[in-house]
Design an enzyme around this catalytic site. Structure first.
Site, PDB file in Angstrom:
ATOM      1  N   HIS A  36     -40.940-109.585 -60.015  1.00  0.00           N
ATOM      2  CA  HIS A  36     -41.960-110.568 -59.683  1.00  0.00           C
ATOM      3  C   HIS A  36     -41.613-111.907 -60.338  1.00  0.00           C
ATOM      4  O   HIS A  36     -40.705-111.995 -61.159  1.00  0.00           O
ATOM      5  CB  HIS A  36     -43.324-110.157 -60.258  1.00  0.00           C
ATOM      6  CG  HIS A  36     -43.785-108.776 -59.941  1.00  0.00           C
ATOM      7  ND1 HIS A  36     -44.819-108.516 -59.063  1.00  0.00           N
ATOM      8  CD2 HIS A  36     -43.401-107.558 -60.425  1.00  0.00           C
ATOM      9  CE1 HIS A  36     -45.045-107.213 -59.015  1.00  0.00           C
ATOM     10  NE2 HIS A  36     -44.192-106.615 -59.831  1.00  0.00           N
ATOM     11  N   GLU A 118     -41.955-109.039 -64.619  1.00  0.00           N
ATOM     12  CA  GLU A 118     -42.320-110.406 -64.263  1.00  0.00           C
ATOM     13  C   GLU A 118     -41.332-111.367 -64.905  1.00  0.00           C
ATOM     14  O   GLU A 118     -41.045-111.281 -66.101  1.00  0.00           O
ATOM     15  CB  GLU A 118     -43.729-110.738 -64.769  1.00  0.00           C
ATOM     16  CG  GLU A 118     -44.847-109.946 -64.113  1.00  0.00           C
ATOM     17  CD  GLU A 118     -45.338-110.560 -62.811  1.00  0.00           C
ATOM     18  OE1 GLU A 118     -44.758-111.591 -62.385  1.00  0.00           O
ATOM     19  OE2 GLU A 118     -46.295-110.019 -62.227  1.00  0.00           O
ATOM     20  N   HIS A 154     -41.288-108.223 -55.197  1.00  0.00           N
ATOM     21  CA  HIS A 154     -42.676-108.009 -54.794  1.00  0.00           C
ATOM     22  C   HIS A 154     -42.849-108.364 -53.320  1.00  0.00           C
ATOM     23  O   HIS A 154     -43.616-107.723 -52.590  1.00  0.00           O
ATOM     24  CB  HIS A 154     -43.588-108.881 -55.668  1.00  0.00           C
ATOM     25  CG  HIS A 154     -45.004-108.433 -55.705  1.00  0.00           C
ATOM     26  ND1 HIS A 154     -45.994-109.145 -56.336  1.00  0.00           N
ATOM     27  CD2 HIS A 154     -45.620-107.341 -55.193  1.00  0.00           C
ATOM     28  CE1 HIS A 154     -47.151-108.511 -56.209  1.00  0.00           C
ATOM     29  NE2 HIS A 154     -46.949-107.415 -55.516  1.00  0.00           N
ATOM     30  N   ASP A 164     -42.955-113.499 -54.066  1.00  0.00           N
ATOM     31  CA  ASP A 164     -42.091-113.517 -55.248  1.00  0.00           C
ATOM     32  C   ASP A 164     -41.113-112.320 -55.278  1.00  0.00           C
ATOM     33  O   ASP A 164     -41.407-111.300 -54.677  1.00  0.00           O
ATOM     34  CB  ASP A 164     -42.957-113.540 -56.517  1.00  0.00           C
ATOM     35  CG  ASP A 164     -43.915-112.354 -56.632  1.00  0.00           C
ATOM     36  OD1 ASP A 164     -44.585-112.028 -55.640  1.00  0.00           O
ATOM     37  OD2 ASP A 164     -43.997-111.762 -57.724  1.00  0.00           O
TER      38      ASP A 164
END
Length: 205
Positions: A36, A118, A154, A164
């Site tokens: 992400h 992330e 994602h 993303d």
């Protein structure tokens, strides 16, 4: 593998309350790594707000855009900052709340069987070399404990809903680093060779 608690020593630990138990057997059912990107406020880097969001400590008055985050309970297993430092919020053995409504290879609810990472960034800014290096090292560390078979963005498991890590994430460079970093460890070389990155693209292709 069963004795591993899911916390990696390469990451700083910052516990999130937003997780629960996976429905499948850990670690045998953990086969997907999801990449992400995130920045809070959008497009701004380096602040405390991402970690505060993932741990339920965010100050909603810190920025007008944070009003939309009220009541949101979201987390990730890992967060890689622009300088390559890694933070872990949830044991990889547990289910972090990162993917939302999602599906991969006919299976819905990707949180059940995925690990979420992330990257501090956005769809509009290139990622740093330090982040790619950290992501490759993290991927190899996870492969030592989990039977990962696929790495997806994602955007690939929630098409039309998420974008993303976006068009500026260099998947080929990430694959190149994986191969380079695994070259001296035969077990990881084998694992990397079988890892499918983005919509079935094999490391051998």
């Amino acid at each position: 593998m069963s004795s591993f608690d899911g916390w990696l020593p390469l990451a700083a630990r910052y516990d999130s309350p937003y997780f629960d138990a996976r429905p499948g057997p850990a670690p045998d059912d953990i086969t997907l790594l999801v990449v992400h990107n995130i920045s809070l406020p959008a497009g701004q880097f380096g602040g405390p707000h991402v970690s505060d969001l993932f741990t339920g400590r965010i100050d909603y008055n810190a920025d007008p855009s944070f009003a939309d985050l009220r009541g949101l309970k979201v987390s990730s297993h890992f967060f890689i900052r622009r300088d390559g430092s890694v933070i872990q919020y949830v044991s990889a053995n547990d289910r972090a709340w990162h993917a939302g409504v999602s599906a991969f290879c006919g299976r819905e609810k990707c949180n059940d069987f995925a690990i979420g990472v992330e990257l501090e960034g956005s769809d509009f800014v290139p990622f740093e070399a330090t982040q790619y290096a950290a992501l490759a090292e993290l991927t190899l560390a996870l492969l030592a404990h989990y039977p990962l078979t696929d790495v997806q963005g994602h955007e690939h498991i929630a098409p039309g809903r998420k974008t993303d890590p976006g068009p500026l994430f260099d998947w080929e460079y990430y694959q190149k680093l994986l191969k380079e970093k695994a070259v001296h460890e035969s077990a990881l070389v084998s694992a990397i060779a079988g890892l499918r990155v983005v919509i079935g693209l094999s490391q051998s292709q």
